[in-house]
Design a protein around this motif. Sequence first.
Motif, PDB file in Angstrom:
ATOM      1  N   GLU A 183       0.824  -1.210   0.000  1.00 18.61           N
ATOM      2  CA  GLU A 183       0.000   0.000   0.000  1.00 18.61           C
ATOM      3  C   GLU A 183       0.860   1.263   0.000  1.00 18.61           C
ATOM      4  N   GLY A 184       2.062   1.148   0.591  1.00 14.23           N
ATOM      5  CA  GLY A 184       2.967   2.300   0.587  1.00 14.23           C
ATOM      6  C   GLY A 184       3.393   2.691  -0.825  1.00 14.23           C
ATOM      7  N   VAL A 185       3.564   1.691  -1.685  1.00  8.56           N
ATOM      8  CA  VAL A 185       3.922   1.965  -3.080  1.00  8.56           C
ATOM      9  C   VAL A 185       2.767   2.668  -3.786  1.00  8.56           C
ATOM     10  N   ILE A 186       1.542   2.210  -3.497  1.00  8.96           N
ATOM     11  CA  ILE A 186       0.357   2.842  -4.099  1.00  8.96           C
ATOM     12  C   ILE A 186       0.230   4.288  -3.632  1.00  8.96           C
ATOM     13  N   ASP A 187       0.460   4.505  -2.342  1.00  8.53           N
ATOM     14  CA  ASP A 187       0.359   5.869  -1.803  1.00  8.53           C
ATOM     15  C   ASP A 187       1.415   6.778  -2.415  1.00  8.53           C
ATOM     16  N   ALA A 188       2.615   6.239  -2.623  1.00  7.21           N
ATOM     17  CA  ALA A 188       3.683   7.028  -3.237  1.00  7.21           C
ATOM     18  C   ALA A 188       3.311   7.418  -4.658  1.00  7.21           C
ATOM     19  N   ALA A 189       2.748   6.464  -5.407  1.00  8.17           N
ATOM     20  CA  ALA A 189       2.324   6.747  -6.783  1.00  8.17           C
ATOM     21  C   ALA A 189       1.188   7.765  -6.793  1.00  8.17           C
ATOM     22  N   ARG A 190       0.271   7.628  -5.830  1.00  8.10           N
ATOM     23  CA  ARG A 190      -0.835   8.582  -5.735  1.00  8.10           C
ATOM     24  C   ARG A 190      -0.301   9.978  -5.423  1.00  8.10           C
ATOM     25  N   GLY A 191       0.715  10.039  -4.554  1.00  5.85           N
ATOM     26  CA  GLY A 191       1.316  11.322  -4.203  1.00  5.85           C
ATOM     27  C   GLY A 191       2.036  11.973  -5.371  1.00  5.85           C
ATOM     28  N   MET A 192       2.468  11.152  -6.326  1.00  6.89           N
ATOM     29  CA  MET A 192       3.129  11.683  -7.522  1.00  6.89           C
ATOM     30  C   MET A 192       2.127  12.181  -8.556  1.00  6.89           C
ATOM     31  N   GLY A 193       0.844  12.046  -8.219  1.00  2.01           N
ATOM     32  CA  GLY A 193      -0.193  12.543  -9.117  1.00  2.01           C
ATOM     33  C   GLY A 193      -0.647  11.551 -10.168  1.00  2.01           C
ATOM     34  N   MET A 194      -0.326  10.272 -10.020  1.00  2.00           N
ATOM     35  CA  MET A 194      -0.730   9.264 -10.996  1.00  2.00           C
ATOM     36  C   MET A 194      -2.218   8.961 -10.850  1.00  2.00           C
ATOM     37  N   THR A 195      -2.891   8.813 -11.975  1.00  2.00           N
ATOM     38  CA  THR A 195      -4.308   8.463 -11.951  1.00  2.00           C
ATOM     39  C   THR A 195      -4.470   6.985 -11.587  1.00  2.00           C
ATOM     40  N   GLN A 196      -5.721   6.582 -11.352  1.00  2.00           N
ATOM     41  CA  GLN A 196      -5.985   5.187 -10.996  1.00  2.00           C
ATOM     42  C   GLN A 196      -5.542   4.241 -12.108  1.00  2.00           C
ATOM     43  N   ASN A 197      -5.834   4.601 -13.355  1.00  6.38           N
ATOM     44  CA  ASN A 197      -5.429   3.756 -14.485  1.00  6.38           C
ATOM     45  C   ASN A 197      -3.912   3.696 -14.622  1.00  6.38           C
ATOM     46  N   GLU A 198      -3.258   4.823 -14.380  1.00  9.87           N
ATOM     47  CA  GLU A 198      -1.792   4.844 -14.450  1.00  9.87           C
ATOM     48  C   GLU A 198      -1.188   3.980 -13.347  1.00  9.87           C
ATOM     49  N   ARG A 199      -1.775   4.059 -12.158  1.00  7.89           N
ATOM     50  CA  ARG A 199      -1.277   3.215 -11.059  1.00  7.89           C
ATOM     51  C   ARG A 199      -1.456   1.737 -11.387  1.00  7.89           C
TER      52      ARG A 199
END
Length: 224
Positions: A116-132
């Motif tokens: 989940e930490g990786v997902i949160d980091a990607a979310r913090g970088m502004g990645m959309t759900q599809n990009e994640r």
Amino acid sequence: MAGIASTFIDGMQYLLSNGATFWGLLQRHLLLVLISEVVAITVAVPLGVLATRYERAKGPILSLGNVAQTIPPLAIIALAFPVLGLGYLPSVVALFIYALLPVLTNTIAGIESVDEGVIDAARGMGMTQNERLTQIELPLALPVIFAGIRTSTIINVGTAYLAFFIGGGGLGVWVISGINLFNMPQVVAGAVPGALLAISLDFILGRIEGHLGESSPEGTSAVA
């Protein structure tokens, strides 16, 4: 022991003396497995992604996969016959249904196991759900998904023998008709290549799976 060795030798002689027929049966067997597996992957992976995105859909989707796996393969083939008739297509459909569950469950497990930490980091970088999903979750889940594909493929190598009953061809032609005729060399000539095919595919897919597992942590650290 001598009788087993003699039967094995007779089976190999039968195979060599019917080489053209063997290659045709082997090709059909491989096509049954590969085409049904590709269709299963095409359906199961999106369904697995859907199940991880919508909790309400997860139960029905898993139930669908469990039902498909619970029904005996011969029963699935028998059910495909009245709808699609005899031949290659109903055999592929039956094998596709039986191949769904391992790919489906591993897709769900693989995506849900991503840190989940990786997902949160990607979310913090502004990645959309599809990009994640496409750049983070699926690549990191790929070793687990591929393990399901490996399991599903090996299972279908054996299940494809039953395609004989609805005219699907494959190595089951020799094995099942050989049993009916008490022709043990013919049975051996059809069974041994199938076993070697399953072992070979398991080895090849296992090497690919191991490579994916080794490369996965690099992707995790890069994102983090």
